[in-house]
Scaffold this active site. Structure first.
Site, PDB file in Angstrom:
ATOM      1  N   GLY A 181       3.005  -9.459  49.118  1.00  0.00           N
ATOM      2  CA  GLY A 181       3.197  -8.156  49.752  1.00  0.00           C
ATOM      3  C   GLY A 181       4.596  -7.980  50.298  1.00  0.00           C
ATOM      4  O   GLY A 181       5.001  -6.870  50.661  1.00  0.00           O
ATOM      5  N   SER A 193       2.850 -11.897  43.876  1.00  0.00           N
ATOM      6  CA  SER A 193       1.522 -11.287  44.047  1.00  0.00           C
ATOM      7  C   SER A 193       0.519 -11.804  43.011  1.00  0.00           C
ATOM      8  O   SER A 193       0.895 -12.474  42.041  1.00  0.00           O
ATOM      9  CB  SER A 193       1.633  -9.773  43.911  1.00  0.00           C
ATOM     10  OG  SER A 193       1.821  -9.451  42.539  1.00  0.00           O
ATOM     11  N   CYS A 194      -0.727 -11.440  43.219  1.00  0.00           N
ATOM     12  CA  CYS A 194      -1.788 -11.869  42.306  1.00  0.00           C
ATOM     13  C   CYS A 194      -1.534 -11.397  40.874  1.00  0.00           C
ATOM     14  O   CYS A 194      -1.652 -12.173  39.924  1.00  0.00           O
ATOM     15  CB  CYS A 194      -3.138 -11.352  42.797  1.00  0.00           C
ATOM     16  SG  CYS A 194      -3.123  -9.608  43.257  1.00  0.00           S
ATOM     17  N   ARG A 237      -8.025  -3.396  41.095  1.00  0.00           N
ATOM     18  CA  ARG A 237      -9.175  -3.159  41.976  1.00  0.00           C
ATOM     19  C   ARG A 237      -8.740  -2.264  43.151  1.00  0.00           C
ATOM     20  O   ARG A 237      -7.603  -2.354  43.620  1.00  0.00           O
ATOM     21  CB  ARG A 237      -9.773  -4.484  42.455  1.00  0.00           C
ATOM     22  CG  ARG A 237      -8.820  -5.369  43.287  1.00  0.00           C
ATOM     23  CD  ARG A 237      -8.927  -5.107  44.768  1.00  0.00           C
ATOM     24  NE  ARG A 237      -8.056  -5.911  45.586  1.00  0.00           N
ATOM     25  CZ  ARG A 237      -6.855  -5.536  46.014  1.00  0.00           C
ATOM     26  NH1 ARG A 237      -6.335  -4.380  45.637  1.00  0.00           N
ATOM     27  NH2 ARG A 237      -6.153  -6.318  46.820  1.00  0.00           N
ATOM     28  N   GLY A 271       6.664  -5.274  36.443  1.00  0.00           N
ATOM     29  CA  GLY A 271       7.625  -5.854  35.489  1.00  0.00           C
ATOM     30  C   GLY A 271       8.831  -6.448  36.214  1.00  0.00           C
ATOM     31  O   GLY A 271       9.151  -7.641  36.038  1.00  0.00           O
ATOM     32  N   HIS A 330      -8.820  -7.650  39.070  1.00  0.00           N
ATOM     33  CA  HIS A 330      -7.960  -6.770  38.272  1.00  0.00           C
ATOM     34  C   HIS A 330      -8.231  -7.077  36.794  1.00  0.00           C
ATOM     35  O   HIS A 330      -8.668  -8.177  36.453  1.00  0.00           O
ATOM     36  CB  HIS A 330      -6.480  -7.062  38.508  1.00  0.00           C
ATOM     37  CG  HIS A 330      -6.025  -6.959  39.932  1.00  0.00           C
ATOM     38  ND1 HIS A 330      -6.096  -5.801  40.673  1.00  0.00           N
ATOM     39  CD2 HIS A 330      -5.447  -7.871  40.753  1.00  0.00           C
ATOM     40  CE1 HIS A 330      -5.580  -6.000  41.873  1.00  0.00           C
ATOM     41  NE2 HIS A 330      -5.195  -7.257  41.953  1.00  0.00           N
ATOM     42  N   GLN A 352      -7.950 -11.347  42.401  1.00  0.00           N
ATOM     43  CA  GLN A 352      -6.819 -11.058  43.297  1.00  0.00           C
ATOM     44  C   GLN A 352      -6.820 -11.920  44.554  1.00  0.00           C
ATOM     45  O   GLN A 352      -5.764 -12.212  45.109  1.00  0.00           O
ATOM     46  CB  GLN A 352      -6.812  -9.569  43.681  1.00  0.00           C
ATOM     47  CG  GLN A 352      -7.892  -9.121  44.672  1.00  0.00           C
ATOM     48  CD  GLN A 352      -9.250  -8.865  44.021  1.00  0.00           C
ATOM     49  OE1 GLN A 352      -9.385  -8.968  42.809  1.00  0.00           O
ATOM     50  NE2 GLN A 352     -10.253  -8.529  44.824  1.00  0.00           N
TER      51      GLN A 352
HETATM   52  P1  NAD Z   1      -5.568  -9.301  55.174  1.00  0.00           P
HETATM   53  O1  NAD Z   1      -5.406  -7.974  55.812  1.00  0.00           O
HETATM   54  O2  NAD Z   1      -6.861  -9.643  54.526  1.00  0.00           O
HETATM   55  O3  NAD Z   1      -5.239 -10.464  56.196  1.00  0.00           O
HETATM   56  C1  NAD Z   1      -4.116 -10.421  57.041  1.00  0.00           C
HETATM   57  C2  NAD Z   1      -4.451 -11.136  58.323  1.00  0.00           C
HETATM   58  O4  NAD Z   1      -3.286 -11.154  59.148  1.00  0.00           O
HETATM   59  C3  NAD Z   1      -5.552 -10.464  59.133  1.00  0.00           C
HETATM   60  O5  NAD Z   1      -6.444 -11.473  59.536  1.00  0.00           O
HETATM   61  C4  NAD Z   1      -4.827  -9.853  60.318  1.00  0.00           C
HETATM   62  O6  NAD Z   1      -5.633  -9.845  61.462  1.00  0.00           O
HETATM   63  C5  NAD Z   1      -3.661 -10.816  60.495  1.00  0.00           C
HETATM   64  N1  NAD Z   1      -2.490 -10.241  61.145  1.00  0.00           N
HETATM   65  C6  NAD Z   1      -2.058  -8.978  61.153  1.00  0.00           C
HETATM   66  N2  NAD Z   1      -0.913  -8.857  61.852  1.00  0.00           N
HETATM   67  C7  NAD Z   1      -0.616 -10.097  62.309  1.00  0.00           C
HETATM   68  C8  NAD Z   1       0.439 -10.639  63.102  1.00  0.00           C
HETATM   69  N3  NAD Z   1       1.417  -9.872  63.546  1.00  0.00           N
HETATM   70  N4  NAD Z   1       0.419 -11.966  63.370  1.00  0.00           N
HETATM   71  C9  NAD Z   1      -0.570 -12.758  62.907  1.00  0.00           C
HETATM   72  N5  NAD Z   1      -1.599 -12.294  62.158  1.00  0.00           N
HETATM   73  C10 NAD Z   1      -1.618 -10.984  61.860  1.00  0.00           C
HETATM   74  O7  NAD Z   1      -4.371  -9.396  54.110  1.00  0.00           O
HETATM   75  P2  NAD Z   1      -4.350 -10.247  52.784  1.00  0.00           P
HETATM   76  O8  NAD Z   1      -5.015  -9.472  51.700  1.00  0.00           O
HETATM   77  O9  NAD Z   1      -4.798 -11.647  53.053  1.00  0.00           O
HETATM   78  O10 NAD Z   1      -2.791 -10.216  52.441  1.00  0.00           O
HETATM   79  C11 NAD Z   1      -1.891 -11.154  52.999  1.00  0.00           C
HETATM   80  C12 NAD Z   1      -0.681 -11.247  52.084  1.00  0.00           C
HETATM   81  O11 NAD Z   1      -1.111 -11.722  50.802  1.00  0.00           O
HETATM   82  C13 NAD Z   1       0.025  -9.914  51.817  1.00  0.00           C
HETATM   83  O12 NAD Z   1       1.389 -10.181  51.586  1.00  0.00           O
HETATM   84  C14 NAD Z   1      -0.613  -9.460  50.524  1.00  0.00           C
HETATM   85  O13 NAD Z   1       0.152  -8.528  49.806  1.00  0.00           O
HETATM   86  C15 NAD Z   1      -0.747 -10.775  49.799  1.00  0.00           C
HETATM   87  N6  NAD Z   1      -1.755 -10.816  48.741  1.00  0.00           N
HETATM   88  C16 NAD Z   1      -2.957 -10.234  48.894  1.00  0.00           C
HETATM   89  C17 NAD Z   1      -3.864 -10.266  47.852  1.00  0.00           C
HETATM   90  C18 NAD Z   1      -5.197  -9.603  47.936  1.00  0.00           C
HETATM   91  O14 NAD Z   1      -5.700  -9.154  46.920  1.00  0.00           O
HETATM   92  N7  NAD Z   1      -5.836  -9.519  49.085  1.00  0.00           N
HETATM   93  C19 NAD Z   1      -3.545 -10.925  46.671  1.00  0.00           C
HETATM   94  C20 NAD Z   1      -2.314 -11.582  46.572  1.00  0.00           C
HETATM   95  C21 NAD Z   1      -1.415 -11.515  47.608  1.00  0.00           C
END
Ligand code: NAD
Length: 340
Positions: free
Chosen positions: A110, A139-140, A168, A195, A220, A302
């Site tokens: 992200g 990312s995923c 998704r 890309g 996805h 993902q």
């Molecule tokens: P999420 O919202 O499920 O989890 C994020 C967590 O961080 C939550 O528990 C939230 O309470 C906590 N949080 C928020 N602000 C905070 C802060 N200031 N300090 C500490 N904790 C805090 O998010 P996610 O889906 O796990 O995504 C996390 C990262 O992984 C992002 O960069 C996202 O783009 C990436 N990502 C997500 C996916 C997916 O499909 N979910 C896939 C690949 C990568």
């Protein structure tokens, strides 16, 4: 032992924590939450020390009966490396804090490439992360693309990639996002950002991507087309996939033709959280037309594929394991990943 902290114990953070805890050369020193949600109770059950971003909210944790070990600053003081799994955009703001603590840090997809200056995929550029202070795990979708494109490029040569991502709408636990009944072009303009994101790992690949979001939560789906630099047949492609430690084949003989059935299969296989860490490539979809045009469908879970990559990134940055294949094998063994 590499002492690892997880800042942001959500969808990705909780999975990375379990995967790290399973490694013989790593330990979890703490995880952080902003509020006492269900995941905070899971962390307590797993006996991960729980830290909070804002100590002003400690009372809410006390009321819920959740022991707080301290602030995120306290947690960072105890670790060698932090995995920042806060929501996209939040993590970049934490970089100054990690610099102040003089610790290594990993961000997830992200965040932009610039947050770390190095974008990572174990199968493509493990060696480039050795000893680094900052790394971003892509990312995923980008992870899924990089794995298969690089495998075909290394073995056969790829002159051009064209791919459509059917994404998704939300993760299964998400109740705030959609769409509920629409196909959303995301973005409506072509190309999508995927890309260029692949190019942060594989700079020489000619790739154009398109993306849309649909009302599903499981996985996805990628529609992939690659032009090959030389003629190859389907069997050669299948062999490359079979020999790769993070590429899985959804066998035609299983009768599976959907993401829902793959997730059910993973659940029946008793995978933790029914996670699929590998690319799920539909065996029957793999087709080579006119000798050099390769097509396939691949499903990407993902929530899971980046977890294994993050563990390898930790190992590379710590610097003791010098080659990607060794780390991938260690990670796969510890989490129970033996590709479909
Ligand atoms: P999420 O919202 O499920 O989890 C994020 C967590 O961080 C939550 O528990 C939230 O309470 C906590 N949080 C928020 N602000 C905070 C802060 N200031 N300090 C500490 N904790 C805090 O998010 P996610 O889906 O796990 O995504 C996390 C990262 O992984 C992002 O960069 C996202 O783009 C990436 N990502 C997500 C996916 C997916 O499909 N979910 C896939 C690949 C990568």
């Amino acid at each position: 032992m590499i002492r690892v902290a997880i800042n942001g114990y959500g969808t990705i953070g909780k999975r990375v924590a379990d995967a790290v805890a399973a490694q013989p050369d790593m330990e979890i020193v703490g995880v952080s939450k902003t509020r006492p949600s269900a995941e905070a109770f899971v962390a307590a059950k797993r006996e991960y020390p729980l830290y909070i971003a804002d100590l002003g909210r400690k009372e809410a944790f006390d009321k819920a009966g959740l022991a707080v070990a301290g602030s995120v600053d306290d947690m960072l003081a105890k670790c060698d490396l932090v995995v920042d799994a806060t929501p996209g955009g939040v993590g970049a703001k934490n970089r100054a804090i990690y610099e102040r603590h003089n610790i290594k840090a990993i961000w997830e997809g992200g965040e932009k490439h610039e947050v770390a200056g190095f974008s990572f995929n174990s199968s493509c550029n493990y060696e480039g992360a050795i000893g680094r202070q900052f790394v971003r795990v892509v990312s995923c979708n980008t992870t899924g693309l990089c794995r298969i494109i690089n495998a075909i490029d290394q073995n056969i040569g790829v002159s051009q990639v064209r791919a459509t991502m059917v994404r998704r709408g939300s993760d299964p636990g998400g109740i705030k996002k959609g769409p509920v009944d629409a196909v959303v072009l995301n973005p409506v303009t072509i190309p999508s950002h995927h890309g260029p994101d692949v190019n942060t790992v594989l700079p020489d690949i000619d790739i154009v991507t398109l993306a849309m979001i649909v009302p599903t939560t499981f996985m996805h789906m990628h529609v992939l087309q690659m032009n090959l630099k030389r003629e190859a047949d389907r069997e050669e492609i299948l062999k490359i996939i079979e020999e790769h430690p993070r590429l899985g084949l959804v066998r035609g003989s299983t009768g599976i033709t959907s993401t829902a059935e793959i997730k059910e299969y993973a659940s029946d296989l008793l995978r933790p959280r029914s996670d699929l860490w590998e690319n799920c490539i539909f065996e029957e979809s793999v087709a080579v037309i006119n000798g050099t045009e390769l097509f396939m469908f691949q499903a990407i879970h993902q929530e899971a594929d980046v977890v294994a990559e993050t563990v390898d990134a930790i190992r590379a940055m710590a610097g003791d394991v010098k080659d990607g294949a060794t780390s991938i094998a260690m990670t796969n063994k510890a989490i129970g990943l033996s590709p479909l």
